[in-house]
Design an enzyme around this catalytic site. Structure first.
Site, PDB file in Angstrom:
ATOM      1  N   PRO A  52      -4.271   0.358  18.841  1.00 51.11           N
ATOM      2  CA  PRO A  52      -4.066  -0.145  17.481  1.00 51.11           C
ATOM      3  C   PRO A  52      -4.105   0.927  16.391  1.00 51.11           C
ATOM      4  CG  PRO A  52      -6.272  -0.681  18.243  1.00 51.11           C
ATOM      5  CD  PRO A  52      -5.552  -0.089  19.412  1.00 51.11           C
ATOM      6  N   TYR A  83       4.226   6.409  10.022  1.00 49.11           N
ATOM      7  CA  TYR A  83       3.332   5.289   9.693  1.00 49.11           C
ATOM      8  C   TYR A  83       4.106   4.169   9.002  1.00 49.11           C
ATOM      9  CZ  TYR A  83      -1.054   2.926   8.647  1.00 49.11           C
ATOM     10  OH  TYR A  83      -2.081   2.010   8.606  1.00 49.11           O
ATOM     11  N   LYS A 104       1.035  -0.206  15.253  1.00 42.53           N
ATOM     12  CA  LYS A 104       2.447  -0.296  15.632  1.00 42.53           C
ATOM     13  C   LYS A 104       2.794  -1.528  16.471  1.00 42.53           C
ATOM     14  CE  LYS A 104       4.024   3.224  13.522  1.00 42.53           C
ATOM     15  NZ  LYS A 104       4.246   2.741  12.144  1.00 42.53           N
ATOM     16  N   HIS A 138       0.848  -1.195   0.000  1.00 41.02           N
ATOM     17  CA  HIS A 138       0.000   0.000   0.000  1.00 41.02           C
ATOM     18  C   HIS A 138       0.883   1.245   0.000  1.00 41.02           C
ATOM     19  CE1 HIS A 138      -4.114  -1.670   1.504  1.00 41.02           C
ATOM     20  NE2 HIS A 138      -3.559  -2.434   0.595  1.00 41.02           N
ATOM     21  N   TYR A 198      -9.108   5.644   7.454  1.00 41.63           N
ATOM     22  CA  TYR A 198      -9.251   5.996   8.875  1.00 41.63           C
ATOM     23  C   TYR A 198     -10.225   7.172   8.946  1.00 41.63           C
ATOM     24  CZ  TYR A 198      -4.957   3.403  10.191  1.00 41.63           C
ATOM     25  OH  TYR A 198      -4.003   2.447  10.436  1.00 41.63           O
TER      26      TYR A 198
HETATM   27  C1  PHB Z   1      -6.088  -4.243  10.754  1.00 38.94           C
HETATM   28  O1  PHB Z   1      -6.048  -4.494   9.539  1.00 38.94           O
HETATM   29  O2  PHB Z   1      -6.514  -5.053  11.566  1.00 38.94           O
HETATM   30  C2  PHB Z   1      -5.613  -2.911  11.231  1.00 38.94           C
HETATM   31  C3  PHB Z   1      -5.092  -2.019  10.318  1.00 38.94           C
HETATM   32  C4  PHB Z   1      -4.647  -0.785  10.747  1.00 38.94           C
HETATM   33  C5  PHB Z   1      -4.736  -0.438  12.068  1.00 38.94           C
HETATM   34  C6  PHB Z   1      -5.242  -1.335  12.984  1.00 38.94           C
HETATM   35  C7  PHB Z   1      -5.689  -2.578  12.568  1.00 38.94           C
HETATM   36  O3  PHB Z   1      -4.313   0.783  12.471  1.00 38.94           O
END
Ligand code: PHB
Ligand code: APR
Length: 389
Positions: free
Chosen positions: A292, A384, A296, A72, A200
């Site tokens: 989450p 990130y 990280k 990505h 997000y």
């Molecule tokens: C996930 O794909 O489970 C996931 C992705 C990004 C995050 C947290 C969880 O920040």
């Protein structure tokens, strides 16, 4: 039994450490409390920093990740006053890899088996002894019989609830913690992901995240109360709430289906210092937890493993103590920066109980600034995709 390094915990930290040390000719035994089937059924986050990708490749476990993972190059952010994409490759010249942690664990077990690595599962009552001397040992019970492993080093890779950190005298530890006043309700469904990249979303009803595992497996999250009963969220209610919180075009495209996993996770930030006590070294969730939001958790485990394996290889091969003496300090410098990034992302994306209108405007201004500033986007992308080891 005798080994050079006893590793407590057969999650990603313990397995990857054992894999790297074994390839360097260092003998390890991994002790895991649960069954392998249980370890492989846990659903965790799925975004790998580029440094983690390279570490897994160097450890000889990158093949399936490179075949089945998704590179990505950016991510979408959505808020009332700003909907935009951050292009990681343009900002900092590196992407991330989307590949589930469960799959990494599976690949690590396969690699350990192929090399004849010793991983003892369902090890009960693991107890650490003699950590403040130079001949530590570990005892455990398996099938009703007590066993003893003598070793030179003990690695605590047994997660937040493990025994290792608790084996350090309280007076030798400093603990830093924030428990966030909400949780994440996560759903896994066999449906095509709504978007090619993660979304997000900051929404007045609460945070939402669209993620994925593969072309027909999606992972979605919505912010909820940490103590909410799961029964409050039948699938229909989950999908309806998710649709309200994500951008309208995404909500229209969203393909829904029955959930194949659904759970609520509390959000916690935690660090313990130092990460070494005598012959015990902590790595991964045993020493720190992040919420989450920045994905990280596994990546921090990977950077600990990187510093720790380098230090142990120098010690066992060359008798060089500098690496093990500085392990805690090196690892913690990076841990705190990832804690900061996760804390910042959590703060700007969630609704807080009692959040006043000024604080709401501050979040919106933060996101609007991020939308319009190349400098801010570079900082976000740098963190990130992962700070250097
Ligand atoms: C996930 O794909 O489970 C996931 C992705 C990004 C995050 C947290 C969880 O920040
Ligand atoms: N004895 C032996 N094993 C134990 C004990 C114990 N007393 N206590 C816990 N364990 C095992 C757990 O069953 C688990 O399999 O240690 C393992 C720790 O694994 P994780 O919790 O996955 O932690 P870690 O390997 O550091 O991985 C970090 O995983 O937890 C996620 O979000 C976290 O992504 C991050 C990554």
């Amino acid at each position: 039994m005798r080994t050079q390094v006893a590793i407590i915990g057969g999650g990603p930290s313990g397995l990857l450490t054992s894999q790297i040390l074994h390839r360097a000719g260092i003998d390890t035994v991994v002790l895991e409390a649960r069954s392998r089937a249980h370890v492989l059924s846990r659903i965790r986050a799925g975004v790998l920093e580029w440094g983690t990708v390279e570490l897994l490749r160097r450890a000889g476990v990158g093949e399936r990740m490179d075949r089945e993972g998704f590179v990505h190059e950016g991510v979408f952010l959505s808020a009332r006053n700003a909907q935009f994409r951050i292009d990681f490759v343009r900002q900092v010249g590196r992407p991330v890899m989307v590949y589930g942690q469960t799959e990494i664990t599976r690949d690590l077990y396969a690699a350990r088996d192929a090399m004849g690595g010793v991983v003892i599962d369902e090890a009960e009552g693991v107890t650490l002894h003699g950590l403040d001397g130079d001949a530590p040992w570990v005892t455990y019970v398996k099938g009703g019989t007590e066993h003893r492993i003598d070793c030179e080093m003990v690695l605590g890779c047994d997660g937040f609830h493990g025994v290792s950190r608790r084996s350090i005298p309280k007076s030798a530890l400093s603990e830093y913690e924030t428990v966030w006043p909400f949780g994440w309700l996560g759903v896994l469904s066999e449906t095509p992901p709504v978007s090619d990249e993660l979304i997000y979303a900051n929404h007045e009803r609460g945070f939402a995240l669209c993620s994925m595992r593969n072309r027909n497996l999606s992972r979605y999250y919505i912010q909820c109360a940490a103590d909410e009963p799961l029964e409050k969220w039948p699938d229909d209610a989950f999908w309806a709430e998710l649709k309200r919180r994500i951008p309208a075009e995404a909500a229209e495209r969203l393909v829904t289906g029955p959930s194949i996993e659904k759970s609520i996770a509390p959000l916690r930030s935690y660090v313990c210092e130092p990460m070494r006590w005598g012959r015990l070294f902590l790595a991964g969730d045993a020493a720190h937890i992040v919420p989450p939001t920045g994905a990280k958790g596994l990546n921090l485990a990977a950077s600990d493993v990187h510093y720790l394996t380098q230090a142990l290889i120098a010690w066992f091969r060359d008798g060089e103590a500098e690496g093990i003496d500085r392990y805690s300090e090196r690892a913690l410098r990076r841990v705190w920066k990832a804690e900061r990034f996760s804390w910042w992302m959590t703060r700007i994306l969630h609704r807080f109980p009692g959040q006043n209108p000024f604080e709401q405007r501050m979040q919106e201004a933060e996101l609007d600034y991020l939308a319009g500033s190349a400098a801010a986007q570079t900082a976000m992308a740098e963190n990130y995709t992962g700070l250097p080891f």
